[in-house]
Design an enzyme around this catalytic site. Sequence first.
Site, PDB file in Angstrom:
ATOM      1  CB  SER A  62     -17.030 -41.660  20.827  1.00 38.01           C
ATOM      2  OG  SER A  62     -15.864 -42.005  21.505  1.00 38.01           O
ATOM      3  CG  HIS A  67     -16.892 -38.279  17.863  1.00 38.90           C
ATOM      4  ND1 HIS A  67     -17.284 -39.306  17.029  1.00 38.90           N
ATOM      5  CD2 HIS A  67     -15.811 -38.746  18.518  1.00 38.90           C
ATOM      6  CE1 HIS A  67     -16.463 -40.335  17.184  1.00 38.90           C
ATOM      7  NE2 HIS A  67     -15.576 -40.024  18.089  1.00 38.90           N
TER       8      HIS A  67
HETATM    9  N1  SAH Z   1     -11.975 -41.727  19.832  1.00 40.07           N
HETATM   10  C1  SAH Z   1     -11.864 -42.943  19.084  1.00 40.07           C
HETATM   11  C2  SAH Z   1     -11.749 -44.225  19.896  1.00 40.07           C
HETATM   12  C3  SAH Z   1     -12.327 -44.244  21.273  1.00 40.07           C
HETATM   13  S1  SAH Z   1     -12.126 -45.803  22.104  1.00 40.07           S
HETATM   14  C4  SAH Z   1     -13.042 -43.070  18.140  1.00 40.07           C
HETATM   15  O1  SAH Z   1     -14.070 -42.441  18.382  1.00 40.07           O
HETATM   16  O2  SAH Z   1     -12.921 -43.807  17.173  1.00 40.07           O
HETATM   17  C5  SAH Z   1     -10.653 -45.477  23.029  1.00 40.07           C
HETATM   18  C6  SAH Z   1      -9.380 -45.780  22.308  1.00 40.07           C
HETATM   19  O3  SAH Z   1      -8.311 -45.562  23.214  1.00 40.07           O
HETATM   20  C7  SAH Z   1      -9.256 -47.238  21.857  1.00 40.07           C
HETATM   21  O4  SAH Z   1      -8.980 -47.270  20.482  1.00 40.07           O
HETATM   22  C8  SAH Z   1      -8.080 -47.768  22.681  1.00 40.07           C
HETATM   23  O5  SAH Z   1      -7.294 -48.734  21.986  1.00 40.07           O
HETATM   24  C9  SAH Z   1      -7.294 -46.504  22.963  1.00 40.07           C
HETATM   25  N2  SAH Z   1      -6.388 -46.558  24.115  1.00 40.07           N
HETATM   26  C10 SAH Z   1      -6.601 -47.122  25.337  1.00 40.07           C
HETATM   27  N3  SAH Z   1      -5.504 -46.977  26.127  1.00 40.07           N
HETATM   28  C11 SAH Z   1      -4.594 -46.285  25.392  1.00 40.07           C
HETATM   29  C12 SAH Z   1      -3.262 -45.822  25.663  1.00 40.07           C
HETATM   30  N4  SAH Z   1      -2.644 -46.037  26.832  1.00 40.07           N
HETATM   31  N5  SAH Z   1      -2.623 -45.150  24.686  1.00 40.07           N
HETATM   32  C13 SAH Z   1      -3.219 -44.909  23.483  1.00 40.07           C
HETATM   33  N6  SAH Z   1      -4.459 -45.333  23.163  1.00 40.07           N
HETATM   34  C14 SAH Z   1      -5.147 -46.010  24.119  1.00 40.07           C
END
Ligand code: SAH
Length: 222
Positions: A62, A67
């Site tokens: 993000s 964040h």
């Molecule tokens: N907050 C993180 C990633 C955000 S993107 C950062 O800033 O790095 C959203 C994330 O949610 C992705 O990595 C995706 O794989 C994950 N995601 C989507 N569906 C999910 C689920 N059912 N359970 C766990 N993670 C999931």
Amino acid sequence: MAWRSSGSSSAELISNMMRHGLVNSPRVAEAMKKVDRANYVIDPTYAYEDSPQPIGYDATISAPHMHAHATENLLPLLKPGAKVLDIGSGSGYLCAVFHHLVGPTGRVVGLEHIPELVDWSVQNLDRDGLGAAIKGAQIIMVAGDGRQGFPREAPYDAIHVGAAAPRLPKALVDQLASPGRMFIPIGTLSQSIYQVDKDEHGNVTQKELFGVMYVPLTDRRI
Ligand code: SAH
């Protein structure tokens, strides 16, 4: 807009974001400055821009201002010793920020459904100097479906959800401590961030905060 806070280091990026009103809490700024965003992206060229970036697997890290918003919203619950669940932990960036806020007596659980991203996030955190925190279980990164939460470590003082759920998952509300707070994007075509609060008696209230566009909280594609 997103670009105007760019810096040549995390510290400079966060200072610029503070000047532009995108980070308002000195506690959050201090925690974010301890995390080198270059350790959590694939291509470090744009690490210190206030924009999201692809991290593979249809996921993105993000934007720093998101964040910051999320962390500032959860801040009243992010006291030293608190327990935090970060769902859709992706790069691991936010787990590092939460760790710096809850300290060594707290615990941060990162839950992500792509096992490759879980492994990568552990490497990122290690590169960012948090290997000992992982070894000491102050940070735990696990693979699993975020919609079920992670009951083994519940209840959580704060839950951050980094992907949009079609509706509020009951399992996550159940795993909130009393008092506790969840920051979660909800919606499909149009999404908003909701702040879900559980008070000390277990009463749950929710408040819509602002519109967003997150990747969906989905089933893993095989
Ligand atoms: N907050 C993180 C990633 C955000 S993107 C950062 O800033 O790095 C959203 C994330 O949610 C992705 O990595 C995706 O794989 C994950 N995601 C989507 N569906 C999910 C689920 N059912 N359970 C766990 N993670 C999931």
